[in-house]
Design a protein around this motif. Structure first.
Motif, PDB file in Angstrom:
ATOM      1  N   ASN A 602       0.857  -1.178   0.000  1.00 44.27           N
ATOM      2  CA  ASN A 602       0.000   0.000   0.000  1.00 44.27           C
ATOM      3  C   ASN A 602       0.898   1.234   0.000  1.00 44.27           C
ATOM      4  O   ASN A 602       1.463   1.603   1.027  1.00 44.27           O
ATOM      5  N   ILE A 603       1.066   1.844  -1.157  1.00 40.64           N
ATOM      6  CA  ILE A 603       1.986   2.971  -1.312  1.00 40.64           C
ATOM      7  C   ILE A 603       1.598   4.124  -0.391  1.00 40.64           C
ATOM      8  O   ILE A 603       2.465   4.836   0.139  1.00 40.64           O
ATOM      9  N   GLU A 604       0.305   4.308  -0.170  1.00 42.63           N
ATOM     10  CA  GLU A 604      -0.155   5.433   0.648  1.00 42.63           C
ATOM     11  C   GLU A 604       0.295   5.312   2.103  1.00 42.63           C
ATOM     12  O   GLU A 604       0.366   6.315   2.817  1.00 42.63           O
ATOM     13  N   GLU A 605       0.583   4.101   2.540  1.00 40.01           N
ATOM     14  CA  GLU A 605       1.004   3.909   3.931  1.00 40.01           C
ATOM     15  C   GLU A 605       2.493   4.167   4.132  1.00 40.01           C
ATOM     16  O   GLU A 605       2.973   4.203   5.262  1.00 40.01           O
ATOM     17  N   LEU A 606       3.240   4.341   3.037  1.00 42.36           N
ATOM     18  CA  LEU A 606       4.676   4.589   3.138  1.00 42.36           C
ATOM     19  C   LEU A 606       4.950   6.067   3.406  1.00 42.36           C
ATOM     20  O   LEU A 606       4.204   6.939   2.968  1.00 42.36           O
ATOM     21  N   THR A 607       6.041   6.335   4.112  1.00 39.20           N
ATOM     22  CA  THR A 607       6.462   7.715   4.301  1.00 39.20           C
ATOM     23  C   THR A 607       7.010   8.256   2.981  1.00 39.20           C
ATOM     24  O   THR A 607       7.308   7.493   2.048  1.00 39.20           O
ATOM     25  N   LYS A 608       7.174   9.557   2.915  1.00 38.43           N
ATOM     26  CA  LYS A 608       7.712  10.170   1.708  1.00 38.43           C
ATOM     27  C   LYS A 608       9.112   9.631   1.401  1.00 38.43           C
ATOM     28  O   LYS A 608       9.435   9.335   0.242  1.00 38.43           O
ATOM     29  N   VAL A 609       9.922   9.489   2.446  1.00 40.46           N
ATOM     30  CA  VAL A 609      11.283   8.979   2.263  1.00 40.46           C
ATOM     31  C   VAL A 609      11.254   7.550   1.733  1.00 40.46           C
ATOM     32  O   VAL A 609      11.999   7.192   0.817  1.00 40.46           O
TER      33      VAL A 609
END
Length: 638
Positions: A602-609
């Motif tokens: 889930n890309i949305e759960e990843l931080t920006k970094v």
């Protein structure tokens, strides 16, 4: 340094580990002491054998190449971009630099004084863990032929050492071992061991180690009357001796004990059996050093009498993997240990099936294929295997095959109860297609390689990733011999494999956004297995087979070895090796978090970094794709 400059540097550093673990006021303390170093293109910051600096470094802009000397040539080891930390040797070692740091382009780096940053390392385990992982990664030399696949260990001198760093610490062991001559009588050796209150002795010849004798040897070879007590110890010793260097780590020693199934290691001056003996390492030393010892799991596996007991060990292995990931232990080591334990589980499952069915009617080999064959299976995924039995008389063939099909069905059923699901594609030894004689398998591989595509439903590239888990090693060797014989002047086969490697959907779209699933239960998620990891797996296999790289199945190890044997493209291979580890770690964390196979992120759960880190790890795939197109004639199957 003015407050405004220090503030700007702090705002930059807080986006990257380990500085993101510090409070803002702590970052300001650090940045007010930072030195700013401008490096012109090709300017060297430090080089091999330079005295250690009093700072470590962070790339502010540009690219810094880290290189080592291998075979009298300077070879690229790593590339550092903005936010990357390097030059950590002064933290953890006292001897000079072992690599060169050179600007690939005009660059700016921040020099962070060690004495300023050290208090934050002692106070913050996350900072320590990150620095240890970075140091272990940057000091590993993939071009060192003697140590390939191991961690290159350095003594660690940080304050307030904790259990988290045991995989990087040098191991405490007996540095005054008992050394005896090969012609020493067993009764005299036993007397010396009793007087010295130890359970082992090193056997020397011309002052070099040739074997080890232990209490176990006395119990199994003398007490039962096989040899008289007057016999010389060289008749009962375990040989050849497995040797290691003085600075061996817990991780390295553990892996060697598992690999060679021995209980003791001999420590020598240079790690070979042609140098002075400096000590002896026992399993007890490792148990003391490492409370959560994988060797304990191996012993539990060997004692297991049911699928339930094996499942309990597999659950402990999951805990060990999770703990290791949390401690930032390098992924290649986790793969090695996990691979040995999973292989032991498979082997015990076959043994339990044999205990139930009775002795096999002929010799055979059980081969793990796919991710198990590559020793890349950290998560509980499906099982893949084949069974090869030796050729028998035609009139016995049916009965022999019936036995091995029953054996395979019982074994795969046991593994299913342990937690390894049945392969949805039927790639298991319990399938009559994948359980047959050596001659039949030779015909199968000949058909796949000489006429690829004619029966494309029958061929899967995972059949070229295999590792013996049980049985006759010569059978596995026969398959390997055939495969590499068939690679010669076989452009059609590489045409097929090359196109197969490029057939996956690209991970990023035209606008450099992640290609997410558009429908189904994983809608809106990123398929990290098929769109990111498998292209690297397929590419590594393709080049490994084409360059006759035998005996190395792991994707990371394949890329590292390819960089050595195909140096013209070493940078591409090394980039792919690093990318594979980063992507695999993302998948493993996802699987552990959700108790799944980790295939969908889930890309949305990843931080920006983390999103940027994931995206950057996809970049080498384009280089690999171009190299495949350049090296192979991809025409017929395009």
């Amino acid at each position: 340094m003015s407050n405004s400059i220090a503030e700007n540097i702090a705002n930059f550093l807080k986006e990257y580990p380990p500085f993101n673990y510090l409070r803002h006021d702590e970052l300001i303390q650090v940045t007010t002491s930072i030195g700013v170093v401008n490096l012109d293109k090709h300017k060297v910051l430090f080089q091999i054998d330079d005295k250690l600096h009093d700072s470590f470094y962070v790339v502010a802009s540009g690219v810094i190449n880290l290189s080592v000397i291998a075979d009298a040539e300077e070879t690229l080891l790593n590339k550092c971009y903005a936010g990357d930390v390097f030059g950590l040797r002064p933290f953890f070692a006292k001897n000079n630099y072992m690599m060169t740091a050179k600007a690939r382009e005009d660059s700016i780096v921040y020099a962070i004084p060690i004495n300023v940053f050290k208090p934050f390392v002692a106070q913050n385990p996350q900072v320590l863990d990150f620095l240890l992982e970075s140091f272990a990664t940057n000091t590993r030399n993939p071009f060192d032929k003697e140590n390939r696949g191991k961690l290159i260990t350095d003594n660690v001198y940080t304050e307030n050492q904790s259990n988290e760093i045991q995989y990087f610490q040098s191991l405490a062991y007996n540095k005054t071992p008992l050394k005896i001559a090969a012609n020493t009588a067993v009764k005299d050796a036993a007397q010396l061991m009793t007087e010295n209150l130890i359970d082992s002795a090193i056997i020397l010849e011309n002052n070099y180690p040739i074997g080890i004798v232990t209490d176990t040897d006395f119990r199994t070879k003398i007490a039962n009357g096989r040899f008289p007590i007057s016999t010389s110890v060289d008749k009962i010793m375990s040989a050849p001796v497995i040797t290691v260097p003085e600075n061996v780590s817990v991780a390295e020693a553990q892996l060697l004990l598992l690999k060679y199934n021995v209980s003791h290691l001999c420590v020598t001056l240079d790690g070979s059996d042609k140098s002075e003996v400096k000590g002896i390492i026992s399993e007890h030393d490792l148990i003391v050093a490492q409370a959560n010892n994988p060797g304990v799991l191996i012993k539990e596996i060997k004692r297991s009498l049911s699928p339930k007991e094996l499942k309990m060990v597999r659950e402990k292995l999951t805990d060990l993997i999770q703990t290791s990931i949390a401690k930032n232990i390098p992924l290649p080591h986790i793969y090695n240990i996990t691979g040995e334990i999973i292989t032991a589980i498979i082997k015990r499952s076959v043994e339990l099936a044999i205990l139930d069915l009775g002795s096999p009617p002929s010799r055979f080999a059980w081969l793990s294929i796919g991710s198990q064959g590559r020793k890349e299976q950290l998560l509980l995924t499906d099982q893949d295997s084949i069974l090869i039995f030796e050729d028998v008389a035609p009139e016995k063939y049916r009965d022999v095959k019936d036995y091995f099909l029953k054996l395979a069905k019982r074994t795969t059923a046991i593994l299913e109860k342990v937690g390894y699901q049945f392969c949805p594609n039927g790639h298991m030894a319990s399938n009559m297609l994948w359980c047959k004689s050596l001659s039949d398998w030779m015909k199968q591989y000949n058909n796949w390689m000489k006429t690829p595509g004619e029966k494309s439903n029958d061929i899967s590239s995972i059949f070229f990733d295999y590792e013996i888990a049980f049985g006759e090693g010569k059978i596995e060797d026969a398959i390997s011999d055939l495969i590499f014989k068939n690679t010669k002047n076989n452009a059609l086969f590489f045409d097929y494999l090359g196109n197969d490697a490029l057939r996956k959907n690209p991970p990023l779209n035209f606008f450099k956004k992640f290609n997410l699933e558009e429908e189904g239960e994983h809608k809106g998620k990123f398929d990290i297995k098929n769109k990111a990891i498998m292209p690297l797996v397929d590419g590594a296999r393709l080049f490994a087979v084409s360059l006759n790289l035998r005996g190395i199945n792991n994707t990371y190890s394949r890329f590292k070895q390819l960089a050595l044997i195909d140096p013209k493209f070493s940078e591409i291979y090394l980039n792919c090796a690093d990318a594979f580890l980063i992507l695999s770690k993302f998948r493993t964390l996802e699987g552990l978090k959700n108790d799944s196979n980790g295939d969908y992120i889930n890309i949305e759960e990843l931080t920006k970094v983390d999103r940027e880190k994931l995206k950057n790890a996809l970049a080498p795939m384009r280089e690999l794709e171009d190299l495949i197109k350049d090296k192979f004639q991809l025409t017929q199957f395009s």
